[in-house]
Scaffold this active site. Structure first.
Site, mmCIF file in Angstrom:
data_model
loop_
_atom_site.group_PDB
_atom_site.id
_atom_site.type_symbol
_atom_site.label_atom_id
_atom_site.label_comp_id
_atom_site.label_asym_id
_atom_site.label_seq_id
_atom_site.Cartn_x
_atom_site.Cartn_y
_atom_site.Cartn_z
ATOM 1 N N HIS B 69 0.817 -1.211 0.000
ATOM 2 C CA HIS B 69 0.000 0.000 0.000
ATOM 3 C C HIS B 69 0.860 1.274 0.000
ATOM 4 C CE1 HIS B 69 -2.252 3.147 2.358
ATOM 5 N NE2 HIS B 69 -2.983 3.027 1.284
ATOM 6 N N GLU B 72 2.014 1.809 -3.415
ATOM 7 C CA GLU B 72 0.934 2.397 -4.231
ATOM 8 C C GLU B 72 0.966 3.932 -4.103
ATOM 9 O OE1 GLU B 72 -3.187 3.908 -3.420
ATOM 10 O OE2 GLU B 72 -3.241 1.794 -2.831
ATOM 11 N N HIS B 73 1.124 4.416 -2.874
ATOM 12 C CA HIS B 73 1.228 5.873 -2.667
ATOM 13 C C HIS B 73 2.437 6.442 -3.419
ATOM 14 C CE1 HIS B 73 -1.449 7.124 0.873
ATOM 15 N NE2 HIS B 73 -1.831 5.906 0.562
ATOM 16 N N GLU B 149 -3.488 8.239 7.428
ATOM 17 C CA GLU B 149 -4.583 7.485 6.813
ATOM 18 C C GLU B 149 -5.024 6.351 7.751
ATOM 19 O OE1 GLU B 149 -3.605 5.713 3.031
ATOM 20 O OE2 GLU B 149 -5.605 4.859 2.775
#
Lengths: 447, 439
Positions: B69, B72-73, B149
């Site tokens: 993840h 992905e950022h 987040e």
């Protein structure tokens, strides 16, 4: 599933607020046929073949803005009760009938208008119109159903208190709008709901649920004649009636910063900073749209996101928007950051508000904003569902059938001077409302 | 934004993406292993371009969770050709939107824009498949963003926290047990070397699938994709790493104490995935229990007994390895969670004893078939469904799936319930509210 940007909270609000200002790339002019029916109901129809589905949105100008004093939540409760039983069908009859064909029939409250949305396969369109008309024309408002739904809505109001974003938003609207109905939650409060009787609901329904107060949008695999025949068959006997209106209280701008702090034992401070904004009818709406895109509406192309997330790593989701409704609106910038960095993040919001109202934006910023706002229009009307909602809003806000073409002109006409002018006029980094929900000890707010 | 009273009671049956069997998918493959799936849909002048990589949190190791993840950022941080911060800005300048999401099994990037601009994302995605620049400074800053987040999505959201904890308890040795976003303690240790290794291993044409849906010519789009991606060399072969979950020896139960307003219960049962024959019956079972307000759970717990604010069940079968069946409810104000849990379990016991009615089963099937068609209203949803099936065994499973659903009988539903909704597959989590809002 985890995503880079909060699709649900970033994309959706943009669609919600900007959908009204985004025109289709003109595919030969009109998106839909418009007709005012003899009983005063406005019909908007767009035939779209290719998929055997039909989407209908029936909007009634009976949103929470019409809640009588002390009866907060009545507009929402009235809409909510429509599919809980009619003079001939029980709540269960209705849900079973629509569920059985894999369709949906839902109601939704709102500030300005409420909607009843129908989604069915083409083969079930007759059943769909039958149910839709029945719940709108002949709701029973049985005492036991009122009791049930009131309890459910009250429970969900209580549950919202565990969502810091919701707590912050309610406090913010109350502080900004005061006695104006936009300052009260659409769903009402636990106390106001207790004060609503069946008689109140019936009276509210009688006052506003009239054809001359309604807009019906029909989109999908259905032609003009079929729509006419269905309306004739199922909406027969719905006659026009005078709608009484009463003036709304005026919301006044506050002097000096007003800070609302709410303690919650959580890891992040949820921050909202803003003030009164503009109504949808304000001619500066388009310049404001461009300005806000650059400030905080443009996602990763915006200054707030660049500064606060990309450069400083202070927040995951930061944005600003103008919510422009019929009778007024508000501006807000919002973010969440760990309690310890709340002061730093708030300072950056104020800094960016000040910067955009004192220095002209660059040519590139202006051009990029215009390019996005005009170029992304096709995305906002790329499905039957979206078109149905779009048509409803265009009609309600009186944007005109040529809005599709006009919007592009309005946006492209905005200059750097306009951006500076509206930023000065509609952003106020001195007289604002600041709401912080978080661990107040750890935030040690300077504001 | 006002948040009107919306009751999420029966969304789960909709979580399973569905598509009409008549989807006209055109399949291509390049020499470097890149697979391309294109659907021409001319209803609106828009198109979506999506690239799905077969990498997710199941490919991570203990101590380094959240790596997929975070990567992905980082994919939005720029290449030599497109500098830092420019990816989304370039797409938005073209009137498009873009984003990405990471799941347990895959990471997907997507753009949505006017169809005559489809060439733009093709070139940009080809570029960042191999040329990403990962600077230590950018990694550290983005790690902070991901921690924010995590605080937002899990730490400060009681029901999400319950979900995280129940999943973690349901599995003991399968990588499904950690959250996609990763554990906070691991996030703090992720460094640029970890990311570079992950990127070099998994971001290659032979580990990706491109999906295009919209107002395009398949032939022309394929030619553009071939030109942009054809020259990228195949990466090293990737071992197909199926996870294993050791046997469960009895029912598990956990509690989450957290500042909240209403208690809730979340129950999971370990079940096979959709490639198992029983998967179809489990999907119909979920619809019988919670496909709409007329379904059993809403009708019993919310409408008749009025003890729950919401109640739902859902089957998550679109996973590479066996995953979970969910049953959950949130108590109405003033109601006891013990009573809510008892009523929820009574409904599950009921369907294990007696087959549902023919009408209930037909209703469930109608709902599944109708949503196959309804979701084609959105090109993004179509692409997402194709991708979800492709990632777990091929997009053609969509057809198999629909046929399988049609064949399910009322007795199949009862049998599936009796076989899988049992103690040795079960984990229960209870959210116990503490404190509340203070001004």
């Amino acid at each position: 599933m985890a995503g880079r940007a909060r699709v649900a909270r970033w994309i959706v609000p943009i669609f919600f607020f900007l959908v009204l200002l985004a025109p289709p790339r003109a595919r030969a002019g009109f998106l839909a046929e418009r007709e005012v029916l003899p009983n005063g109901m406005v019909l908007l129809h767009a035939e779209r073949t290719g998929l055997p589905i039909v989407k209908v949105v029936l909007a009634i100008k009976a949103g929470s803005v019409y809640d009588p004093p002390g009866k907060g939540g009545i507009a929402n409760l009235t809409a909510d009760l429509l599919n809980e039983g009619t003079t001939t069908r029980s709540s269960r009859d209705i849900s079973d009938a629509i569920d059985f064909v894999g369709g949906s029939l839902g109601t939704s409250g709102g500030e300005d208008y409420v909607t009843v949305s129908l989604s069915v396969l083409k083969k079930d369109v007759s059943l769909g119109f039958d149910l839709l008309s029945d719940i709108v024309l002949r709701p029973a408002f049985k005492e036991e159903e009122i009791k049930r739904r009131r309890a459910i809505i009250k429970s969900s109001i209580i549950r919202q208190k565990e969502d810091p974003a919701s707590v912050a938003s309610k406090a913010f609207l109350k502080a900004v709008f005061g006695e104006h109905p936009y300052g009260s939650p659409v769903e009402g409060t636990e106390e106001s709901l207790d004060g609503i009787t069946r008689q109140d609901i019936v009276a509210f329904y009688e006052s506003y649920y009239q054809p001359n107060n309604a807009i019906i949008s029909v989109v999908g695999d259905i032609d003009r004649e079929e729509v006419r025949a269905l309306l004739k068959r199922f909406f027969v006997g719905w006659h026009r009636k005078e709608i009484a209106t009463s003036p709304l209280p005026v919301a006044g701008r506050a002097e000096g910063p007003k800070v609302v702090k709410i303690q919650k034992d959580i890891t992040q401070a949820n921050v909202i900073l803003g003030h009164l904004g503009i109504s949808r009818e304000n001619p500066d709406y388009y310049a404001v749209s461009v300005m806000n895109y650059i400030l905080g509406g443009g996602g990763f192309a915006s200054r707030l996101m660049d500064n606060i997330r990309d450069n400083k790593g202070l927040s995951y989701d930061v944005r600003s928007f103008f919510s422009a409704n019929k009778f007024g609106g508000f501006f807000e910038a919002e973010l969440q950051t760990k309690n310890a960095t709340a002061n730093a993040a708030i300072a950056e919001i104020l800094k960016e508000m000040e910067r955009i109202r004192t220095e002209p934006v660059t040519d590139k910023e202006l051009k990029d904003a215009q390019s996005y706002l005009t170029g992304s229009f096709p995305l906002r009307i790329d499905s039957d569902s979206r078109i149905a909602s779009f048509l409803t809003a265009v009609e309600y806000y009186g944007l005109g059938s040529d809005y599709v073409d006009k919007y592009k002109e309005y946006i492209n006409a905005v200059t750097k001077e306009d951006v500076l002018r509206v930023a000065k006029k509609y952003l106020d980094p001195k007289n604002y409302v600041l709401v912080v929900v978080g661990n107040l000890e750890k935030t040690s707010l300077k504001y | 934004v006002k948040r009107a009273a919306i009751i999420i009671s029966f969304l789960c049956v909709l979580f399973m993406p569905l598509v009409a069997s008549a989807l006209n998918v055109k399949e291509f493959r390049l020499d470097n292993g890149l697979k391309i799936l294109i659907v021409e849909d001319h209803k609106s002048p828009t198109a979506t371009f999506q690239i799905w990589y077969r990498v997710g949190s199941v490919d991570e190791k203990i101590g380094k969770t959240g790596l997929s993840h975070l990567l992905e950022h980082m994919m939005f941080k720029g290449t030599a050709k497109y500098g830092p911060k420019t990816f989304s800005q370039t797409i938005q300048r073209a009137g498009g939107i873009d984003n990405a999401f990471t799941t347990r099994e895959y990471t997907a990037y997507f753009e949505l824009l006017a169809s005559d601009r489809i060439g733009l994302p093709i070139g940009m995605e080809a570029d960042r498949m191999r040329n990403l620049i990962l600077t230590p400074k950018a990694v550290l800053s983005e790690r902070d963003v991901v921690m924010e987040e995590r605080r937002l999505r899990y730490d400060d959201d009681p029901e999400k926290l319950l979900f995280q904890e129940v999943i973690a308890a349901s599995f003991k040795d399968h990588p499904y047990r950690w959250p996609v976003i990763g554990w906070m303690s691991d996030l703090k240790t992720l460094d640029p070397e970890d990311l570079i290794a992950h990127y070099k291993t998994y971001y290659a044409p032979n580990n990706a699938v491109i999906i295009v849906v919209g107002d395009v010519s398949a032939k022309e789009v394929f030619a553009e994709i071939e030109k942009a991606f054809g020259g990228i060399p195949r990466g090293p072969a990737i071992k197909d790493a199926h996870g294993r979950e050791d046997e469960q020896y009895g029912e598990k139960r956990i509690y989450v104490k957290k500042e909240a307003e209403l208690p809730s219960v979340l129950i999971t049962y370990k079940v096979p995935n959709i490639s198992d024959r029983d998967g179809f019956a489990l999907d119909v079972l979920a619809a019988v229990l919670s496909g709409g307000k007329s379904a059993r759970l809403y009708n019993s717990l919310v409408y008749e007994k009025q003890i729950a604010l919401s109640a739902w069940a859902g089957y998550e079968g679109l996973h590479r390895d066996p995953f979970l069946f969910f049953a959950a409810a949130t108590a109405a104000h003033g109601k006891k969670i013990e009573d809510v849990e008892k009523s929820l379990l009574e409904e599950l016991e009921e369907i294990k004893k007696a087959s549902p009615s023919e009408r209930e089963v037909q209703k469930a099937k109608n709902q599944i078939e109708a949503s196959f068609i309804m979701e084609q209203d959105s090109i993004s949803m179509q692409a997402r469904t194709i991708g979800s099936f492709e990632m777990i065994g091929g997009w053609r499973l969509i057809d198999t799936y629909l046929e399988g659903i049609r064949k399910v009988t009322a007795e199949d539903v009862r049998r599936a319930a009796a076989k899988y909704l049992v103690a040795d597959r079960k984990t229960t989590g209870i959210l116990i509210p503490e404190g509340g809002v203070k001004k």
